[in-house]
Structure formats: C-alpha cells, structure tokens
Design a protein around this motif. Structure first.
Motif, mmCIF file in Angstrom:
data_model
loop_
_atom_site.group_PDB
_atom_site.id
_atom_site.type_symbol
_atom_site.label_atom_id
_atom_site.label_comp_id
_atom_site.label_asym_id
_atom_site.label_seq_id
_atom_site.Cartn_x
_atom_site.Cartn_y
_atom_site.Cartn_z
ATOM 1 N N GLY A 175 0.833 -1.214 0.000
ATOM 2 C CA GLY A 175 0.000 0.000 0.000
ATOM 3 C C GLY A 175 0.858 1.250 0.000
ATOM 4 N N ARG A 177 -0.292 4.632 -0.013
ATOM 5 C CA ARG A 177 -0.772 5.776 0.783
ATOM 6 C C ARG A 177 -0.817 5.505 2.287
ATOM 7 N NH1 ARG A 177 -2.492 5.696 -4.157
ATOM 8 N NH2 ARG A 177 -3.792 3.898 -3.750
ATOM 9 N N SER A 215 8.854 -3.411 -6.199
ATOM 10 C CA SER A 215 7.627 -2.729 -6.611
ATOM 11 C C SER A 215 7.915 -1.736 -7.724
ATOM 12 C CB SER A 215 7.081 -1.983 -5.396
ATOM 13 O OG SER A 215 6.199 -0.960 -5.782
ATOM 14 N N SER A 216 6.917 -1.516 -8.578
ATOM 15 C CA SER A 216 7.061 -0.502 -9.629
ATOM 16 C C SER A 216 7.191 0.886 -9.010
ATOM 17 C CB SER A 216 5.842 -0.534 -10.547
ATOM 18 O OG SER A 216 4.724 0.018 -9.903
ATOM 19 N N SER A 217 6.782 0.989 -7.740
ATOM 20 C CA SER A 217 6.825 2.311 -7.103
ATOM 21 C C SER A 217 8.260 2.825 -6.928
ATOM 22 C CB SER A 217 6.106 2.277 -5.757
ATOM 23 O OG SER A 217 6.777 1.426 -4.879
ATOM 24 N N TYR A 240 6.729 3.816 1.307
ATOM 25 C CA TYR A 240 6.602 2.431 0.813
ATOM 26 C C TYR A 240 7.652 2.180 -0.277
ATOM 27 C CZ TYR A 240 4.866 -1.444 -1.988
ATOM 28 O OH TYR A 240 4.772 -2.610 -2.706
ATOM 29 N N PHE A 267 6.738 -5.473 -9.311
ATOM 30 C CA PHE A 267 5.348 -5.718 -9.708
ATOM 31 C C PHE A 267 4.661 -4.404 -10.056
ATOM 32 C CE2 PHE A 267 5.040 -9.492 -6.497
ATOM 33 C CZ PHE A 267 5.692 -10.320 -7.389
ATOM 34 N N THR A 269 1.092 -2.794 -10.189
ATOM 35 C CA THR A 269 -0.332 -2.770 -9.793
ATOM 36 C C THR A 269 -1.059 -4.079 -10.152
ATOM 37 O OG1 THR A 269 -0.205 -0.394 -10.200
ATOM 38 C CG2 THR A 269 -2.388 -1.271 -9.708
ATOM 39 N N ARG A 276 -6.402 -7.710 -3.159
ATOM 40 C CA ARG A 276 -6.264 -6.950 -1.908
ATOM 41 C C ARG A 276 -7.371 -5.903 -1.804
ATOM 42 N NH1 ARG A 276 -0.696 -4.623 -2.714
ATOM 43 N NH2 ARG A 276 -1.712 -2.867 -1.716
ATOM 44 N N ALA A 280 -7.448 0.081 -5.310
ATOM 45 C CA ALA A 280 -8.536 0.896 -5.867
ATOM 46 C C ALA A 280 -9.599 0.061 -6.582
ATOM 47 C CB ALA A 280 -7.961 1.950 -6.804
ATOM 48 N N THR A 295 -13.750 7.948 -4.884
ATOM 49 C CA THR A 295 -12.896 9.115 -5.107
ATOM 50 C C THR A 295 -11.894 8.788 -6.199
ATOM 51 O OG1 THR A 295 -13.114 9.665 -2.783
ATOM 52 C CG2 THR A 295 -11.317 10.733 -3.960
ATOM 53 N N TYR A 297 -8.752 10.124 -8.203
ATOM 54 C CA TYR A 297 -7.725 11.172 -8.189
ATOM 55 C C TYR A 297 -7.371 11.609 -9.610
ATOM 56 C CZ TYR A 297 -7.022 9.554 -3.375
ATOM 57 O OH TYR A 297 -7.197 9.183 -2.076
ATOM 58 N N LEU A 305 -4.846 9.862 -14.052
ATOM 59 C CA LEU A 305 -3.751 9.003 -13.597
ATOM 60 C C LEU A 305 -3.862 7.681 -14.360
ATOM 61 C CD1 LEU A 305 -3.967 9.564 -9.725
ATOM 62 C CD2 LEU A 305 -2.638 10.834 -11.408
ATOM 63 N N ARG A 307 -2.259 3.465 -14.720
ATOM 64 C CA ARG A 307 -1.463 2.372 -14.164
ATOM 65 C C ARG A 307 -1.313 1.256 -15.186
ATOM 66 N NH1 ARG A 307 -0.339 5.555 -11.092
ATOM 67 N NH2 ARG A 307 -0.314 5.581 -8.810
ATOM 68 N N ASP A 382 1.467 9.043 -4.211
ATOM 69 C CA ASP A 382 1.041 8.565 -5.519
ATOM 70 C C ASP A 382 1.962 9.077 -6.625
ATOM 71 O OD1 ASP A 382 -0.956 6.861 -6.303
ATOM 72 O OD2 ASP A 382 -2.538 8.181 -5.564
HETATM 73 O O1 LIG Z 1 2.663 -1.276 -8.652
HETATM 74 C C1 LIG Z 1 3.021 -1.087 -7.523
HETATM 75 O O2 LIG Z 1 4.189 -1.025 -7.247
HETATM 76 C C2 LIG Z 1 2.032 -0.864 -6.435
HETATM 77 O O3 LIG Z 1 0.726 -1.055 -6.947
HETATM 78 C C3 LIG Z 1 -0.296 -0.725 -6.064
HETATM 79 O O4 LIG Z 1 -0.261 0.673 -5.820
HETATM 80 P P1 LIG Z 1 -1.116 1.595 -6.760
HETATM 81 O O5 LIG Z 1 -0.686 1.511 -8.174
HETATM 82 O O6 LIG Z 1 -1.103 2.952 -6.129
HETATM 83 O O7 LIG Z 1 -2.561 0.898 -6.699
HETATM 84 P P2 LIG Z 1 -3.948 1.401 -6.123
HETATM 85 O O8 LIG Z 1 -3.836 1.801 -4.713
HETATM 86 O O9 LIG Z 1 -4.928 0.361 -6.457
HETATM 87 O O10 LIG Z 1 -4.244 2.718 -6.997
HETATM 88 C C4 LIG Z 1 -4.431 2.611 -8.388
HETATM 89 C C5 LIG Z 1 -4.749 3.974 -8.941
HETATM 90 O O11 LIG Z 1 -5.997 4.412 -8.424
HETATM 91 C C6 LIG Z 1 -5.874 5.701 -7.869
HETATM 92 N N1 LIG Z 1 -6.795 5.801 -6.711
HETATM 93 C C7 LIG Z 1 -6.605 5.086 -5.606
HETATM 94 C C8 LIG Z 1 -7.475 5.159 -4.556
HETATM 95 C C9 LIG Z 1 -8.560 6.006 -4.634
HETATM 96 O O12 LIG Z 1 -9.393 6.143 -3.710
HETATM 97 N N2 LIG Z 1 -8.733 6.745 -5.776
HETATM 98 C C10 LIG Z 1 -7.884 6.661 -6.830
HETATM 99 O O13 LIG Z 1 -8.081 7.350 -7.840
HETATM 100 C C11 LIG Z 1 -4.431 5.842 -7.467
HETATM 101 O O14 LIG Z 1 -4.085 7.197 -7.458
HETATM 102 C C12 LIG Z 1 -3.757 5.063 -8.578
HETATM 103 O O15 LIG Z 1 -3.540 5.880 -9.670
HETATM 104 C C13 LIG Z 1 -0.176 -1.490 -4.748
HETATM 105 O O16 LIG Z 1 -1.096 -1.025 -3.801
HETATM 106 C C14 LIG Z 1 1.223 -1.430 -4.194
HETATM 107 O O17 LIG Z 1 1.298 -2.301 -3.077
HETATM 108 C C15 LIG Z 1 2.177 -1.849 -5.286
HETATM 109 O O18 LIG Z 1 3.457 -1.927 -4.893
#
Ligand SMILES: O=C(O)[C@H]1O[C@H](OP(=O)(O)OP(=O)(O)OC[C@H]2O[C@@H](n3ccc(=O)[nH]c3=O)[C@H](O)[C@@H]2O)[C@H](O)[C@@H](O)[C@@H]1O
Length: 429
Positions: A175, A177, A215-217, A240, A267, A269, A276, A280, A295, A297, A305, A307, A382
C-alpha cells in the motif's frame, strides 16, 4: 493526584476483589518482611523466579505462540515441504496468505513443488480473506505457518526442518498511501523483516535461491516511459517505495557478501480474484455495489492518472519463471564461495490504462453506474503513471503477459460476486 506509597506501588492496578483485601495484604507484607533474613530469602526467591521466567521466554516463542512449534507442527511443515516431481523445488513462500503469495503457492504446489507458507495474518485488511485463502491452500496440501518474518528463531527452526531450495519472499507491508498513516509498519516488515529473512537464508544449509517482491513504485518521479530496470530509482515518492528501494540495495549486499542468489521483481499494480481489498479496483467495486461514491484522483492540470495494471496469472508466470531460472546460491557456512546471480525484473503488462477507464470497465461488468468524486491527487505518495518495459524478463524466461484489463477485471468481478455476493454489506474492511 496524590502520590502512592511504596506499598501501594507493589499492588496491581486492577480493580475489584484485590483492592478490598488491601489492608490485610499490607499487614501480611509487613509480617513477611519483618526480619532481614526473611527478606533475603524473598529476594533470592524473586531472583530465581525472574531467571526461570527469562529462560522460559528465551527457550523459544513456541511456548508463547501456539501458532508454531511442537511435533505436530513440524510434521505439517515436513509434509508440506515434500517435493512431488523430479527435480522439483522445496519453496518457502512468505506472505502465503496474501494475494500474490496464495496464487504463487498454489501454482507451485499444483506442479509438484514442495511449498511451505508463512504469514503473520495481520489486520492491515480483513483477515477473514487471508483465512479463506489459507483454507484454499490447506485443501491443496499447503501448510501455512503463522508467524512473522522478524521471528529469527522460528525461521531458523523452519530451515532446520525443511531444506528449502528456494525462498519466494512476498511478505510485506503493501500500500502506497497507508505509509503516511503507519510508517513504522513499513520499516518493520519491508526492512527489518527482510534482513531477518536474509540472515536466516545466509546461514541455511543449503543456502536457498531467493526471489522477492520489489515494486514498480521504486521508479518514483521517473518520467521516462516505459520504465526500464536501468532507469533512475533514487527518487521514491512514498515511504513504501523507499523501503522497497532499500530492499533492492539490501539484497544486493547479501548477494555480494554471502553469495546468495537473489532476484527482485518490480510488480506493476497487480489485480485479480482473491485480490487486496485496499487497492482501488477492489474498493471501487465494493463502493459501486453499495451505492457509495468513489474518489477518483486526477493529476496535474486535471490529467488522468494511469497504471500498468497487471493480471495475477501473468504475475504468477513471472514469479515461477524467475524461480525456474534462478541459479543456485554459492555460499556455505555463512560465507560466499563465488559470485552469485543478482537480477531485477519489471513484471508489468506494458499497456497503461487510466483510472477513469478502469472505473468504466468495472461499471460495465457490474452493470452499475459509479458515483464519482473527482479530486486532485493529494501529496500522499502517488505517482501519475506507471508503464513497464518487460523486455529483460521476456528475454530471460519468456515472460509474456496475455490478460488485458477488460478480461482481467471481468474475472475479478466474477470472483468478487461469487465470494461476497451482490449484497455483501460491510464485512470487508
Ligand atoms: O505497482 C506497484 O508497485 C504498487 O501497486 C499498487 O499501488 P497503486 O498503483 O497505487 O494501486 P492502487 O492503490 O490500487 O491505486 C491505483 C490507482 O488508483 C488511484 N486511486 C486510488 C485510490 C482512490 O481512492 N482513488 C484513486 O483514484 C491511485 O491514485 C492510482 O492511480 C499497490 O497497492 C502497491 O502495493 C504496489 O506496490
């Protein structure tokens, strides 16, 4: 507040019966300590009691944590580690009750590898889902040890019982955030836990080959697309990401000093059935079905945004391909005996999709329109987009993701509805 007397300090703070007896207790206290020789005997007794307690604690957490240790537990570990194919592996999968961990464990078990899972079943998200994954694995003969990767004694015992050829290290605080809410959980799992595990691997005989989840992060503020493994990763946007980047550096030192064969997987997303709930696509599904607003973003200048969403089955293939091409570690007796393999691969899908498009796909599969709140991306770790270049993994083990987001989310929604139903209430965290 009035200060307490020395005698009151000896009394427990719990209310009830005990306090009612305080006067007679105090009288006994005075009688017992009336002479110095009795006092000396009491002191000796207390010292002996403390020593006994400390040796009890030290003799292994099995006495306190019924989740590991004992003959039955060892039998289960041995049986689960048993290899059922020629030249098969015996793999310790950490984070086995997690999303990726459960899928990888199952895939390895199905082809005849020995698999022992390890998971601390923490409550970062609904532990009932982790337990359901555990049941699934149990039904396929995979035993999951309940324990933390920070528990060095438990790890040492595991490596004594099962001579793991490989470790698939997927246990982590995930995660992006949530790191702002609970930063220390990231240090605990992703740094301290990683080092404890590497220490165990370093002295294990034989040393296992290690594949683990980065992680890709780690690409953070990188703007060059697609992201290649050789791109800059020194500008993480979240704690993270910083812990995952630290993991890459830490694993490098263990490779360099002790000869551990190590492969890190970035990895992108990962999504899919048994996923999990904090991610999102998962929480959006829940909210859309419950008629709650989601919500979404937006980036700078209201840009969407995006992914590089990667389907779980493709990730599993990447994990298994990495294990299959991992060379043996070269160390023994805790010492390096020659140079060892060190690799880092992107595991993505190579076709980024915007978040509003992802929502549109969910709406289509759920047959429900989402109530959307469009919000400017808060400064919470993010990044605006991710996009993997996977040519290195393709070259090394033929990694070839085949599931697009439409298809993958369809499978996810099917699973979600079969698992929670349309009207699943508030049981998911
Ligand atoms: O690829 C990765 O390295 C990461 O991928 C995910 O992180 P993330 O891509 O941020 O995945 P989400 O939390 O599902 O978010 C996906 C997208 O939805 C957006 N989002 C998220 C939550 C929300 O309420 N609204 C929203 O628009 C985020 O800004 C993001 O652009 C995983 O949660 C991380 O553990 C992992 O390491």
């Amino acid at each position: 507040m009035p200060s307490m007397s020395a005698e009151e300090l000896f009394l427990p703070s719990t209310p009830g019966k005990f306090k009612d007896k305080s006067h007679s207790m105090q009288r006994q206290f005075h009688r017992c300590f009336a002479s110095t020789s009795t006092m000396f005997l009491w002191a000796l007794f207390l010292v002996a009691l403390t020593a006994a307690y400390l040796s009890f604690v030290d003799s292994g957490s099995k006495y306190f944590n019924t989740a590991w240790g004992g003959i039955h537990w060892e039998k289960q570990v041995r049986a689960s580690a048993q290899i059922h194919r020629t030249n098969g592996f015996s793999v310790l999968v950490t984070g086995a009750a997690g999303f990726v961990g459960s899928h990888v464990s199952l895939a390895l078990r199905k082809r005849g590898d020995g698999v022992v899972g390890l998971d601390n079943f923490n409550n970062y998200y609904d532990p009932a889902l982790k337990n359901a994954r555990k049941e699934l694995l149990n039904a396929h003969g995979v035993f999951i040890v309940e324990g933390d990767v920070n528990d060095a004694k438990m790890l040492a015992r595991l490596f004594e019982i099962a001579r793991f050829t490989h470790v698939m290290h997927l246990a982590a605080q995930a995660g992006v955030r949530y790191a702002m809410e609970n930063p220390h959980s990231y240090i605990h799992s992703n740094i301290a836990g990683l080092v404890t595990l590497l220490e165990a691997c370093k002295i294990a005989e034989p040393q296992p080959s290690i594949v683990w989840a980065s992680s890709s992060s780690v690409y953070g503020l990188n703007e060059k697309a697609p992201f290649s493994e050789s791109d800059r990763t020194d500008r993480p946007a979240s704690l993270y990401a910083a812990t995952k980047k630290a993991g890459e550096e830490i694993t490098h030192t263990y490779n360099h000093i002790y000869g551990l064969s190590i492969t890190g997987l970035r990895f992108f997303t990962v999504y899919g059935p048994w996923g999990r709930p904090d991610m999102a696509y998962f929480s959006f599904t829940r909210n859309i079905l419950q008629g709650k607003a989601i919500t979404v973003y937006r980036g700078k200048n209201h840009a969407d945004l995006a992914r590089d969403f990667t389907y779980i089955d493709d990730i599993v293939k990447g994990c298994v391909g990495s294990l299959d091409t991992a060379k043996k570690s070269t160390g023994s007796g805790g010492k390096k005996r020659g140079p060892a393999q060190f690799r880092i691969f992107n595991l993505g899908n190579t076709s980024p999709v915007t978040v509003p498009m992802m929502v549109g796909i969910l709406e289509k599969h759920l047959k429900v329109k989402a109530k959307k709140n469009l919000v400017d991306m808060p400064g919470n770790g993010d990044v605006p987009f991710t996009h993997a270049n996977i040519s290195y993994a393709r070259k090394e083990f033929g990694y070839n993701p085949t599931t697009d987001l439409q298809t993958g989310l369809k499978k996810f929604v099917k699973w979600y509805l079969s698992y929670y139903g349309y009207n699943h209430g508030n049981s998911v965290k």
